[in-house]
Structures are given as C-alpha cells and as structure tokens.
Design a protein around this motif. Structure first.
Motif, short mmCIF file in Angstrom:
data_model
loop_
_atom_site.label_atom_id
_atom_site.label_comp_id
_atom_site.label_asym_id
_atom_site.label_seq_id
_atom_site.Cartn_x
_atom_site.Cartn_y
_atom_site.Cartn_z
N ASP A 104 8.19 38.05 37.70
CA ASP A 104 7.43 36.82 37.47
C ASP A 104 7.07 36.12 38.78
OD1 ASP A 104 7.50 37.21 34.77
OD2 ASP A 104 9.04 35.70 34.36
N GLU A 137 11.28 48.60 33.08
CA GLU A 137 10.81 47.32 32.55
C GLU A 137 10.20 46.44 33.65
OE1 GLU A 137 9.56 44.62 29.97
OE2 GLU A 137 10.43 46.57 29.45
N SER A 138 10.86 46.37 34.82
CA SER A 138 10.30 45.54 35.90
C SER A 138 8.98 46.12 36.40
CB SER A 138 11.31 45.40 37.04
OG SER A 138 11.49 46.61 37.75
N LYS A 140 6.87 47.78 34.58
CA LYS A 140 5.90 47.45 33.53
C LYS A 140 5.39 46.02 33.71
CE LYS A 140 5.39 47.49 28.48
NZ LYS A 140 6.10 47.75 27.19
N GLU A 141 6.29 45.10 34.02
CA GLU A 141 5.90 43.71 34.23
C GLU A 141 4.99 43.57 35.45
OE1 GLU A 141 9.53 41.55 34.47
OE2 GLU A 141 10.08 41.89 32.38
#
Length: 407
Positions: A104, A137-138, A140-141
């Motif tokens: 983020d 997952e990271s 993908k983000e």
C-alpha cells in the motif's frame, strides 16, 4: 557504513533550479527514482545508502517514510513549477529493499507521482526486491497498483556463494519468486547475478546461469563483485580470510555469461545487461545512459535536470528533518558544462550495444577510436558506418576504450 557523497556547491534552500535547466526538462525523457533505504540485514559486500533497524538511530524508522517522500515530491512540483515534464516515462523504486514497505505504501508513492506529473500510458514502473521480502499476495498487490516490472536480487544459485555474500534467501527462493511474479501478471522480470565471489567455481556460475535461464525471466543483469572499503567483505579480505577477486576469473565469468545468455535467446544491450527482446530492456536505466532527466526522491538519491545534478542528504533522520522544516533535502549539486556533458555522454553511450556516433568525438577521440578498431575493441562494420560499438573483447576492456576515446 556507506561511503561519503561527493562535494559540490550548496543546493538553494528551496531547491530551485536555473531557468535554463527547467526549460529543457524531459527533452530526452523524464523518470523518477525513489530510494527506500531500509534493509532487514546488511549484506557483507554492500556499501549502498541503506540502514538496518539497529543502524538507523536518530528517531528514524519506516513509519512516516512515505509521507516524507511525498513531501519531497511536492517540493519537486514547486521547483519545476510552470515547466513540468510532459509525462513520466519511467519510475524505479530501489534501495535498500523497497518491498520491506507494505505494498500500500509503494502504491501511494506511485499514485503521488501520477497525480503530480502524470504517468505515460506506456510507463515502465520497476521495484527492486529481495526474494525473501515478497510473497505471491504482495506481488499481486504491487501489480494491481501499477508496478509492471520487478528486479529480484538473486546473486547466485550456489548456497556457499550466498553465504559468503551474507544473503539471507535460499538458492531456490529467487526462482520461486520469479514464478509468482509471472503468475500475478508482471510484464517484465529481471534477475541480478554477481560473479567473481571468492570461492565461486566455474560450475557454480554455470549453475546460476542455467537457473536464471530456466526461470523464464526476460532480463538478466550480471555484475562482477566489487569490494568496497568499509564493508564486512573487505575486512575479511584484509584479514586474509578470503582472497581478493581475480580479474582473469571475472573475465572468464563474463564470457560464460555471454555464451550462455546469447545461446538462450538473450541479447546484450548494455555491457552488464541482457534482454530477450527490445521491450524487455530496462527503459529507466536507458534513460540514465542516454542523458535523460530524472528526479531522485529519498535519502542519498541523485537527480539530474537539464545539466544540473544534485544529491540528497544521506541519513533518513536528516532527510526527514529537512522536509519537516520545509527546505530542500539536497546536500550539494554541480552544474555540468557542455564539455562535462559530452564526456559523460561518451562514457555512458559507449557501454550500449547501439554505441555512439564517431561524430560525437573530437579529433583525438576519433584517432583513439581508429586505434581501438584496429585492436579489435570496436566493431569494424559499425565503425565504417560511423559508429563506435564495442566488440565482445571491447566489452571486457570498456574502461580502457573510454580512455582511448577521451584522451
């Protein structure tokens, strides 16, 4: 700790640039570099401007770092004012280990750049990462946030070599991370290799090359180990625990890299970089090598706009304090003369597979180029068509060829 920054003249408190520099911003492309100075641990060979948690001190930490970067970005907007770049062609987030920040946070930085100057429709957005610092997952983000290129620090597939370099990931984790990046949609994936580490055998390096090729990446960077003063590796060599790198071994490793990579469909486009296709080349680095403009955000980051080059203060705490006071974090700068820029242009462009026009050289330089061609260091066909392009042997002796062309 990392070495000192060069000297230069003071940067104005408000970071202002000469009108002549602002007038040409983006004429050769415009990029943004973001330096993230945090690492979980320090590798034994590293003297980059990075800090582990125990090294930070001065009340500096990762919390609030993105806000500081965005504050410098706001300052950059004021400096360029009514002469902003037409668009941002490339963004490169390096370090350190950028992916120690949450995805983020990295997304917020990219969004801030887009809001200020606008990202080109075909913008290249790269982040560096250590293999152990990312997950599927990271990744993908990051991909969802707009990052489309990732550069993973593999360095070697040999566990013994990784141990000497103080790398924390296992030999297989880098390859696994490549697969994860591909699965979530990264357009381009690079793996970095270091060769010539003490104790590395020819078979070790051959295995590293084979692993990289089999991983399915479209870009490879391979660099000879450089032993920097002040690092743990340098201290071990001074104590006689490890031998110093051997230039002949490094040359053999480079030739092995060229043979393996070209045989697998890669082509060199810069002395230390190979890509499967022109689209896979790192456009951000090409912007550096072609003399483009870029703004460097973060502690110790370097910038270049219109012949003015400057660098920020190194320590994150000092960087944060400058921005909190509303002043530029720039430590010093230099205004490059036309002669300075010509010298740099020759030094950088000669490293590219496209080379440089012989017309860019003065009479002494052209005489040196003729001698380099006769010595087999510059390609004869390209020379006859008016360009200086390194041969394979010339790539091994690139620094010497530069001296021939800039006597």
């Amino acid at each position: 700790m990392p070495g000192v920054l060069p000297e230069g003249e003071p940067v104005p408190v408000d970071g202002s640039l000469p009108d002549a520099a602002r007038a040409t911003v983006g004429a050769r492309g415009f990029g943004v570099y973001v330096h993230v100075p945090f690492c979980a641990s320090r590798c034994g060979y590293c003297d980059f401007n990075t800090y582990t948690p125990g090294e930070l001190g001065g009340n500096a930490d990762r919390d609030g770092y993105v806000d500081q970067v965005l504050a410098e970005l706001t300052l950059a907007g004021r400096v360029l004012g009514d002469r902003p770049p037409a668009r941002v062609d490339t963004v490169f987030v390096g370090g350190g280990t950028p992916t120690l920040l949450p995805a983020d946070d990295l997304a917020r930085i990219l969004d801030g750049i887009d809001r200020l100057w606008g990202l080109a429709g075909d913008v290249e957005v790269t982040t560096e990462a250590n293999p152990e610092s990312v997950t599927r997952e990271s990744l993908k983000e990051l991909r969802a946030a707009g990052y489309n290129r990732i550069s993973l620090g593999m360095q070697s597939a040999a566990p013994g070599v990784l141990a000497i370099l103080d790398r924390r990931h296992t030999a297989g984790r880098a390859i696994q991370a490549v697969g994860e990046a591909r699965e979530v949609g990264f357009d381009h994936v690079n793996l970095d290799l270091i060769y010539g580490t003490p104790g590395e055998s020819a078979d070790d390096f051959a295995a590293s090359l084979a692993a990289v090729i089999d991983a399915g990446v479209d870009h490879v960077s391979a660099y000879a180990l450089i032993v920097e003063d002040g690092t743990r590796l340098a201290a071990r060599m001074r104590r006689g625990e490890l031998p110093y790198p051997d230039d002949d071994v490094a040359a053999d490793r480079y030739l092995a890299a060229e043979q393996a990579l070209s045989g697998a469909g890669f082509s060199w486009y810069e002395v230390s970089n190979w890509a499967r296709t022109p689209a896979a080349r790192c456009r951000h680095n090409l912007l550096y090598w072609a003399g483009g403009d870029w703004w460097g955000l973060g502690p110790g980051a370097h910038s270049h706009v219109g012949g003015v080059r400057w660098w920020n203060v190194k320590h994150p705490a000092t960087y944060a304090a400058r921005l909190a006071a509303g002043t530029s974090p720039g430590q010093a700068r230099e205004l490059l003369s036309a002669a300075d820029r010509r010298v740099e242009d020759v030094m950088l462009r000669l490293r590219l597979a496209s080379g440089l026009p012989l017309a860019a050289l003065d009479d002494a330089g052209r005489a040196g180029a003729a001698g380099a061609r006769d010595a087999g260091l510059l390609a004869g066909t390209e020379y006859d068509s008016g360009r200086a392009v390194l041969t394979l042997r010339g790539r091994l002796l690139a620094d010497a060829v530069v001296r021939d062309l800039l006597p």
